[in-house]
Design an enzyme around this catalytic site. Structure first.
Site, PDB file in Angstrom:
ATOM      1  N   LYS A  23       0.921  -1.245  -0.037  1.00  0.00           N
ATOM      2  CA  LYS A  23       0.186   0.036  -0.058  1.00  0.00           C
ATOM      3  C   LYS A  23       0.809   1.245   0.032  1.00  0.00           C
ATOM      4  O   LYS A  23       0.621   2.206  -0.683  1.00  0.00           O
ATOM      5  CB  LYS A  23      -0.987   0.158   1.259  1.00  0.00           C
ATOM      6  CG  LYS A  23      -1.577   1.232   1.609  1.00  0.00           C
ATOM      7  CD  LYS A  23      -2.115   1.379   2.796  1.00  0.00           C
ATOM      8  CE  LYS A  23      -1.290   1.869   3.965  1.00  0.00           C
ATOM      9  NZ  LYS A  23      -1.277   3.245   4.380  1.00  0.00           N
ATOM     10  N   ASN A  24       1.941   1.319   0.727  1.00  0.00           N
ATOM     11  CA  ASN A  24       2.690   2.445   1.033  1.00  0.00           C
ATOM     12  C   ASN A  24       3.513   2.751  -0.215  1.00  0.00           C
ATOM     13  O   ASN A  24       4.143   4.012  -0.287  1.00  0.00           O
ATOM     14  CB  ASN A  24       3.427   2.420   2.198  1.00  0.00           C
ATOM     15  CG  ASN A  24       2.547   2.730   3.312  1.00  0.00           C
ATOM     16  OD1 ASN A  24       1.441   3.280   3.136  1.00  0.00           O
ATOM     17  ND2 ASN A  24       2.892   2.542   4.705  1.00  0.00           N
ATOM     18  N   CYS A  79      -4.659   8.451   9.325  1.00  0.00           N
ATOM     19  CA  CYS A  79      -4.531   8.133  10.580  1.00  0.00           C
ATOM     20  C   CYS A  79      -3.885   8.998  11.632  1.00  0.00           C
ATOM     21  O   CYS A  79      -3.110   9.708  11.413  1.00  0.00           O
ATOM     22  CB  CYS A  79      -3.622   6.863  10.770  1.00  0.00           C
ATOM     23  SG  CYS A  79      -4.256   5.296   9.871  1.00  0.00           S
ATOM     24  N   ARG A 103      -8.739   0.347   4.342  1.00  0.00           N
ATOM     25  CA  ARG A 103      -7.874   1.310   3.809  1.00  0.00           C
ATOM     26  C   ARG A 103      -6.504   0.694   3.734  1.00  0.00           C
ATOM     27  O   ARG A 103      -5.602   0.998   2.730  1.00  0.00           O
ATOM     28  CB  ARG A 103      -7.601   2.563   4.653  1.00  0.00           C
ATOM     29  CG  ARG A 103      -8.637   3.696   4.694  1.00  0.00           C
ATOM     30  CD  ARG A 103      -8.357   4.823   5.525  1.00  0.00           C
ATOM     31  NE  ARG A 103      -6.967   5.283   5.050  1.00  0.00           N
ATOM     32  CZ  ARG A 103      -6.133   5.873   5.913  1.00  0.00           C
ATOM     33  NH1 ARG A 103      -6.382   6.056   7.208  1.00  0.00           N
ATOM     34  NH2 ARG A 103      -5.028   6.452   5.631  1.00  0.00           N
ATOM     35  N   ARG A 128       1.770  14.767  13.221  1.00  0.00           N
ATOM     36  CA  ARG A 128       1.858  14.356  11.826  1.00  0.00           C
ATOM     37  C   ARG A 128       2.225  15.648  11.003  1.00  0.00           C
ATOM     38  O   ARG A 128       1.123  15.960   9.806  1.00  0.00           O
ATOM     39  CB  ARG A 128       0.951  13.372  11.397  1.00  0.00           C
ATOM     40  CG  ARG A 128       0.787  12.158  11.786  1.00  0.00           C
ATOM     41  CD  ARG A 128       0.115  11.085  11.237  1.00  0.00           C
ATOM     42  NE  ARG A 128       1.090  10.315  10.188  1.00  0.00           N
ATOM     43  CZ  ARG A 128       0.451   9.329   9.510  1.00  0.00           C
ATOM     44  NH1 ARG A 128      -0.726   9.024   9.461  1.00  0.00           N
ATOM     45  NH2 ARG A 128       1.281   9.173   8.468  1.00  0.00           N
TER      46      ARG A 128
HETATM   47  N1  EPU Z   1       7.201  14.552  10.387  1.00  0.00           N
HETATM   48  C1  EPU Z   1       7.311  15.655  10.685  1.00  0.00           C
HETATM   49  N2  EPU Z   1       7.133  16.694   9.761  1.00  0.00           N
HETATM   50  C2  EPU Z   1       7.006  16.230   8.468  1.00  0.00           C
HETATM   51  C3  EPU Z   1       7.007  15.032   7.978  1.00  0.00           C
HETATM   52  C4  EPU Z   1       7.004  14.035   9.125  1.00  0.00           C
HETATM   53  O1  EPU Z   1       7.360  15.951  11.952  1.00  0.00           O
HETATM   54  O2  EPU Z   1       7.137  17.138   7.616  1.00  0.00           O
HETATM   55  C5  EPU Z   1       7.196  13.400  11.410  1.00  0.00           C
HETATM   56  C6  EPU Z   1       5.958  12.743  11.503  1.00  0.00           C
HETATM   57  O3  EPU Z   1       4.962  13.581  12.592  1.00  0.00           O
HETATM   58  C7  EPU Z   1       6.159  11.527  12.257  1.00  0.00           C
HETATM   59  C8  EPU Z   1       7.655  11.033  11.492  1.00  0.00           C
HETATM   60  O4  EPU Z   1       8.231  12.287  11.218  1.00  0.00           O
HETATM   61  O5  EPU Z   1       6.504  11.424  13.629  1.00  0.00           O
HETATM   62  C9  EPU Z   1       7.745  10.077  10.606  1.00  0.00           C
HETATM   63  O6  EPU Z   1       6.782  10.281   9.464  1.00  0.00           O
HETATM   64  P1  EPU Z   1       7.286  10.022   7.823  1.00  0.00           P
HETATM   65  O7  EPU Z   1       7.033  11.218   7.289  1.00  0.00           O
HETATM   66  O8  EPU Z   1       8.407   9.278   7.892  1.00  0.00           O
HETATM   67  O9  EPU Z   1       5.718   9.103   7.858  1.00  0.00           O
HETATM   68  P2  EPU Z   1       4.814   9.217   6.530  1.00  0.00           P
HETATM   69  O10 EPU Z   1       5.431   9.524   5.477  1.00  0.00           O
HETATM   70  O11 EPU Z   1       3.709  10.083   6.711  1.00  0.00           O
HETATM   71  C10 EPU Z   1       4.734   6.887   6.030  1.00  0.00           C
HETATM   72  C11 EPU Z   1       3.546   5.710   5.810  1.00  0.00           C
HETATM   73  C12 EPU Z   1       3.308   5.320   7.416  1.00  0.00           C
HETATM   74  C13 EPU Z   1       4.349   4.895   7.890  1.00  0.00           C
HETATM   75  C14 EPU Z   1       5.640   5.815   7.921  1.00  0.00           C
HETATM   76  C15 EPU Z   1       6.825   5.555   8.645  1.00  0.00           C
HETATM   77  C16 EPU Z   1       2.526   6.112   3.733  1.00  0.00           C
HETATM   78  C17 EPU Z   1       1.365   6.517   2.797  1.00  0.00           C
HETATM   79  N3  EPU Z   1       2.562   6.061   5.076  1.00  0.00           N
HETATM   80  O12 EPU Z   1       4.150   7.812   6.323  1.00  0.00           O
HETATM   81  O13 EPU Z   1       2.243   4.193   7.068  1.00  0.00           O
HETATM   82  O14 EPU Z   1       3.940   4.578   9.366  1.00  0.00           O
HETATM   83  O15 EPU Z   1       5.936   6.195   6.580  1.00  0.00           O
HETATM   84  O16 EPU Z   1       7.468   4.324   7.994  1.00  0.00           O
HETATM   85  O17 EPU Z   1       3.571   5.732   3.169  1.00  0.00           O
HETATM   86  C18 EPU Z   1       0.495   3.144   7.787  1.00  0.00           C
HETATM   87  O18 EPU Z   1       0.631   2.076   6.471  1.00  0.00           O
HETATM   88  O19 EPU Z   1      -0.268   2.389   8.334  1.00  0.00           O
HETATM   89  C19 EPU Z   1       1.177   4.111   7.916  1.00  0.00           C
HETATM   90  C20 EPU Z   1       0.931   5.032   8.734  1.00  0.00           C
END
Ligand code: EPU
Length: 440
Positions: free
Chosen positions: A23-24, A119, A401, A124
């Site tokens: 999915k990701n 979520c 989802r 975030r």
């Molecule tokens: N963060 C910030 N600022 C930013 C971006 C991120 O503070 O601009 C923080 C976030 O709040 C979090 C940390 O950095 O505490 C990591 O966030 P990251 O950006 O790495 O995660 P993401 O891109 O929002 C993706 C996956 C998540 C997965 C995370 C970590 C997708 C669509 N989502 O999220 O997947 O947990 O990477 O591997 O790719 C899930 O599949 O259930 C899911 C939540």
């Protein structure tokens, strides 16, 4: 609370599961197609609501999207994709919607989106995404939860991430593909899903290289073309089925499981006493549960650390293992909400800040539980399968989802898990979103 799933104790889940694509990975790959003009074909696409949501988002922008859910195949034609504005309603449905911002800026020099939903795992924030775009020359106005970004010309830059954010790495990388010069993303996320995106971008004609320890270099090109790509198998779905076998004392064969992307998770399961056989190619896992698993501690971290997305399901295994363990969540600030639901089922867990202290118990018992995010939903389903009696689960939309036909796949392994009649009737009327194929 009306239950959306009824789960009875199911001992010894057993069999083989064909995994879906990640999915990701697929969501960001779909988003990257905005960079191209042409018809791309993406296969091994999971049938999940987030895929349907992203398909809708691209359709709203003007793309022609055809999803054959049975064949796990997406055809996306971006030749008529002309709009750069995404409705707030679709942005709110998933966090991944923010990933269209980089490609829109690269292709049109403009992006008008809303703050994303998805979520709730903490604040975030998207500050890293926006800082990178601004560094590259974009101006961004934030008004009433709307983001209006404009960058007639993006500039190649040295982008240093405070933290290896998956989404910020992907967004910056996509934005940089059409920018003259070399953009460097330092302290980049190197998750397997990021590599799958790199693979797709290279197939499109992008020039991307990686330097140790964690820098991605993108040398801009004038245009990118349509691609054919099979999405990597979902390591998180693999983890879910391995843990389903672990907590029910069963065994499972996952021919497509990317063992190479699950090293620490598999190591921890072996430490618990479970037996794991990995195909020498690195793809394919056979798992046999131990009768007397012992508890292990772990903390989540960016790849190749322990995946945050397997923290909640792995917690269920610790609840039922012999001994005590400590789980620390370091990626998201609010990702222990499932603890209170597991406690309702008889788990002994205490939370202090980002750490959960667990005392293993011989058994859990059924209860009414509610999922608050995708992976918490998976954890509660696993707990329900292991627990004595009946568990009444709600929060089905989270599972839908993130997982491809989870309930059906579990049933095939012998799980006693059912949709209540009333929900089945509703699904028949709606014919089920995933049973639909054809233009979206
Ligand atoms: N963060 C910030 N600022 C930013 C971006 C991120 O503070 O601009 C923080 C976030 O709040 C979090 C940390 O950095 O505490 C990591 O966030 P990251 O950006 O790495 O995660 P993401 O891109 O929002 C993706 C996956 C998540 C997965 C995370 C970590 C997708 C669509 N989502 O999220 O997947 O947990 O990477 O591997 O790719 C899930 O599949 O259930 C899911 C939540």
């Amino acid at each position: 609370m009306v239950p959306e799933l009824i789960i009875n104790q199911s001992r010894g889940l057993h069999g083989q599961v064909d995994l879906a694509g990640a999915k990701n990975a697929v969501l960001v790959i779909m988003s990257s197609l905005i960079l191209t003009e042409g018809k791309s074909i993406i296969t091994n696409v999971p049938c999940s609501d987030d895929v349907l949501n992203m398909a809708q988002l691209l359709t709203d922008l003007g793309a022609e999207v055809l999803f054959d859910a049975e064949a796990h195949r997406l055809e996306i034609d971006t030749r008529k994709l002309m709009r750069h504005q995404v409705s707030a309603a679709i942005m709110k449905k998933m966090r991944a919607s923010i990933l269209v911002m980089g490609p829109l800026l690269a292709r049109f020099g403009r992006a008008h989106v809303a703050l994303p939903g998805g979520c709730t795992l903490g604040k975030r924030s998207i500050d890293y995404h926006l800082t990178n775009f601004k560094k590259m020359g974009a101006t961004i106005q934030v008004q009433d939860e709307q983001l209006i970004a404009s960058a007639p010309i993006l500039k190649a830059q040295r982008l240093v991430l405070d933290y290896p954010s998956v989404g910020a790495t992907e967004n910056a990388m996509m934005a940089a593909t059409l920018v003259r010069g070399v953009t460097r993303i330092i302290n980049a996320a190197l998750e397997p899903e990021v590599f799958d995106l790199i693979d797709v971008l290279k197939k499109m004609g992008a020039h991307i290289t990686i330097e140790v320890p964690a820098t991605i270099l993108i040398e801009g090109v004038d245009r990118l073309h349509a691609v054919e790509h099979a999405v990597i198998a979902d390591r998180l779905e693999a983890g879910a089925f391995i843990l389903a076998a672990a907590v029910t004392g069963g065994s499972i064969v996952l021919p497509q499981a990317p063992a190479f992307a699950l090293d620490l998770f598999l190591e921890k399961l072996e430490e618990m006493g479970h037996e794991i056989l990995i195909d020498p190619s690195g793809v394919g896992i056979t798992f046999h549960a131990s009768d007397e698993p012992h508890a292990v501690s772990f903390k989540t971290a960016p790849y190749p650390g322990f995946p945050t997305d397997l923290q909640a399901p792995m917690m269920v295994a610790q609840c039922l293992a012999r001994g005590n363990s400590i789980i620390e969540e370091t990626v998201f600030e609010n990702r222990l909400v499932h603890v209170q639901e597991l406690v309702k089922m008889g788990a002994q867990i205490q939370v202090e800040g980002s750490r959960a202290m667990i005392i293993g118990v011989p058994s859990l018992h059924g209860a009414s539980v509610q999922a608050t995010d995708i992976r918490a939903g998976c954890a509660l389903v696993l707990a329900g399968l292991a627990a004595e009696g009946t568990t009444y689960f709600s929060g089905m939309h989270h599972l839908n989802r993130g997982y491809d036909r989870l309930i059906e796949k579990l049933q095939k392994l012998g799980a006693l898990i059912y949709l209540p009649d009333v929900i089945l009737a509703q699904q028949e009327i709606a014919q089920g979103s995933c049973a639909l194929s054809g233009p979206k």
